[in-house]
Write a protein that holds these residues in place. Structure first.
Motif: not given
Length: 415
Positions: A239-264
């Protein structure tokens, strides 16, 4: 997926054929704690005569100012659930889990779901109040206590913190953002998001390990990590990845998505394919629903099959569900877990399954229409009523079903 649907629907067959075994009661069954006058007597009741006189009118105006989602013949129970949420929410945004006793505290988990229910029914200011309260009580490291006093002064006791709160808050913030007018998280809520994100990243080492041992929604001490702690953090990171992406914060969006993928991936490795409470022990429990939409994308076939088995194996005498297959055999059904299955069924494209559980919940309300925490083997309500988590889940499920029905109607119209 066809097998998953058939497995979930099998719960209906089992109940209808009377295949539920007789259960022995090792301790007294719970009782219904409240009655139709709970609003006047609870700790949440208005303190002045004027407020008590004005409150019913103000509540009617409040409900009318939003939308009561309706996908079937359950307008009354959904509207009552909304009114109960409103009555359980204090002006400072604290949401009591229930009207009295040990339930008259604010759990971050419950509050997160209530905020989403408010947002999706057009009560965005109320959603914001609830999230503002969570921002005020959030701990410096971004996590949360298990529960808080309603005045926000801190926890009422020394029970251990519950790690899942940060994940649910991140999920809630994204859902609230997604239905807002400008689709951007208000700046005032970004500190809440940023700290919860930092906490979730620290707990999982950026998706490289499971979180620390913590109690979850079972409210019991744990020695091993539970699915009910790990799954909400994965949902929160996505969810955080999508929230960051909506703000144009690609860096944190990517970090959140990567962490979520690893945790999944870790969750699949450590808990799959059976998805028991502690990995390969503890029995299948309701936390498997936290691996389904709207908390996760479909794609893990083993998780979907486990989700379909859970209602069959956790079925209780009155037709509802226990928190887990290995929960004590007292025959008591729990409404939050039952409603969680309904919500995830609606969100994952199984409307008939959702309708079944929503009908069961409607039929087991109290005499005044509120949703109780428990239902006894004979079908009578028990525990505190209303229960905020159940009420929020019922509103959200109806919202999902209504949105689906609107989509079907629109497609028919275009044809």
């Amino acid at each position: 997926m066809r097998r998953a649907v058939l497995g979930a629907l099998a719960a209906v067959v089992v109940a209808g054929c009377g295949l539920v075994p007789r259960l022995t009661h090792e301790e007294p069954l719970p009782v219904l704690r409240n009655d139709a006058g709970w609003r006047a007597r609870s700790v949440l009741a208005p303190t002045t005569l004027g407020a008590r006189l004005v409150d019913p009118v103000a509540e009617a105006v409040w409900v009318a100012d939003g939308t009561v989602p309706v996908a079937g013949p359950r307008t009354d129970v959904t509207a009552q659930a909304l009114r109960d949420l409103h009555a359980l929410t204090r002006p400072n945004g604290a949401v009591a889990a229930g009207p009295d006793g040990p339930w008259a505290y604010a759990w971050p988990r419950d509050s997160a779901f209530v905020a989403v229910a408010y947002a999706e029914t057009g009560h965005e200011a109320d959603a914001r109040r609830v999230l503002d309260f969570l921002a005020r009580v959030q701990l410096p490291d971004g996590g949360f206590e298990a529960r808080y006093r309603l005045d926000g002064s801190g926890p009422p006791d020394d029970r251990p913190r519950q790690t899942d709160g940060a994940g649910w808050v991140l999920w809630s913030l994204e859902r609230v953002r997604a239905v807002s007018a400008d689709r951007v998280l208000p700046p005032a809520l970004r500190r809440l998001r940023d700290r919860a994100f930092a906490f979730s990243m620290a707990q999982t080492d950026g998706g490289r390990r499971l979180p620390e041992v913590s109690p979850d929604y079972w409210e019991v001490s744990e020695r091993r990590v539970t699915l009910g702690t790990a799954a909400p953090l994965a949902a929160g990171l996505e969810a955080a990845s999508r929230t960051f992406a909506a703000e144009g914060d690609g860096g944190r969006a990517g970090r959140a998505a990567h962490a979520a993928s690893g945790l999944r991936a870790l969750i699949r490795s450590e808990f799959g394919p059976d998805y028991e409470r502690h990995g390969h022990t503890g029995g299948l429990d309701a936390a498997v629903a936290m691996l389904m939409p709207p908390f996760a994308d479909l794609g893990d076939g083993a998780a979907e099959r486990a989700w379909a088995r859970y209602p069959v194996l956790a079925l209780r005498g009155a037709g509802g569900l226990a928190p887990g297959v290995d929960w004590k055999s007292d025959g008591v059904s729990w409404t939050p877990e039952t409603a969680m299955v309904a919500y995830t069924a609606a969100a994952s494209g199984h409307p008939l399954v959702a309708e079944h559980w929503m009908t069961w919940l409607e039929r087991h309300c109290t005499s005044w229409g509120s949703l109780p925490e428990k239902v006894l083997p004979d079908g009578s309500p028990a525990g505190p009523a209303p229960l905020a988590w159940t009420a929020a889940l019922v509103v959200l499920t109806e919202s999902e079903l209504a949105a689906r029905q609107a989509g079907v109607d629109a497609s028919v119209g275009l044809g």
